[in-house]
Design an enzyme around this catalytic site. Structure first.
Site, PDB file in Angstrom:
ATOM      1  N   SER A 162      55.889  48.049  35.834  1.00  0.00           N
ATOM      2  CA  SER A 162      55.907  48.903  37.273  1.00  0.00           C
ATOM      3  C   SER A 162      54.697  48.174  38.134  1.00  0.00           C
ATOM      4  O   SER A 162      54.988  48.494  39.498  1.00  0.00           O
ATOM      5  CB  SER A 162      55.987  50.181  37.183  1.00  0.00           C
ATOM      6  OG  SER A 162      54.459  50.663  36.750  1.00  0.00           O
ATOM      7  N   LYS A 215      49.054  53.381  38.756  1.00  0.00           N
ATOM      8  CA  LYS A 215      49.935  53.244  40.057  1.00  0.00           C
ATOM      9  C   LYS A 215      48.836  53.241  41.218  1.00  0.00           C
ATOM     10  O   LYS A 215      47.466  53.538  41.084  1.00  0.00           O
ATOM     11  CB  LYS A 215      50.599  54.677  40.406  1.00  0.00           C
ATOM     12  CG  LYS A 215      51.874  54.913  39.202  1.00  0.00           C
ATOM     13  CD  LYS A 215      52.971  53.760  39.390  1.00  0.00           C
ATOM     14  CE  LYS A 215      54.057  54.047  38.619  1.00  0.00           C
ATOM     15  NZ  LYS A 215      53.790  53.940  37.218  1.00  0.00           N
TER      16      LYS A 215
END
Length: 202
Positions: free
Chosen positions: A123, A160
């Site tokens: 990701s 993230k």
């Protein structure tokens, strides 16, 4: 502290050696191997006895959750522990155990790295963080918008990019195939575990 048996004293000495040499305690399996026990369960029973006598403190559920009260290991400036597994995709429950150590000076990173986290998933691939990479992490509870963070949502950990507006936080992937994770701080727990300060690929 109550008087220890010779075997208990031997185990305590091994724990201290690991703390001095590695900066972290041994696992039950490592204790069993060092002391010649048939299984980690035998080591667990000795550790419980040491805890009852006040020689150590144990953290339930952590494979290296052993602490010696008042004992401080000397800081190791030549290596960093590799801790657990962190999802770089949909969050997964992180395994908080040290897999091994990596021979690199923590001061190589700025700010100084405290540990390495093994990344699983793609990701964050668009900023060069790939599956299997070791993410150097500086421990802090504070983050600014745009920083890449290690965040804990409940018992799950993810890597993230951080964005906050008021009571809402977005944990944003660097891969268009992954949607942002939205967290409302009014009814969800979010803890910043640290900031990304570098990546190691081995």
């Amino acid at each position: 502290m109550l008087k220890l048996t010779p075997r208990q004293a031997e185990i305590l000495a091994f724990i201290k050696r690991c703390l001095e040499d590695n900066g972290y305690p041994p696992t039950r399996a490592e204790i069993a191997q060092e002391l010649g026990f048939k299984s980690p369960n035998a080591a667990e029973e000795h550790l419980k006895a040491l805890a009852r006598k006040g020689a150590i403190e144990m953290t339930p559920g952590a494979s290296r959750g052993i602490r010696i009260p008042g004992f401080e290991a000397k800081p190791d400036d030549s290596s960093l522990p590799i801790i657990g597994r962190v999802a770089a995709g949909a969050p997964i429950l992180a395994e908080q155990h040290i897999e091994e150590s990596c021979n690199i000076n923590p001061a190589f990173f700025h700010p100084r790295a405290d540990y390495l986290l093994r990344v699983h998933g793609m990701s964050m691939k668009d900023i060069g963080i790939f599956d299997g990479d070791l993410l150097a992490v500086h421990t802090t509870r504070e983050a600014r918008n745009g920083q890449v963070v290690v965040a804990r949502i409940g018992d799950e950990v993810t890597v993230k990019r951080f964005k906050r507006e008021g009571s809402k936080v977005w944990l944003i992937a660097e891969n268009p195939e992954f949607a942002p994770i939205e967290v409302n701080l009014k009814d969800q727990d979010l803890v910043i575990e640290g900031l990304s300060v570098g990546v190691i690929r081995r």
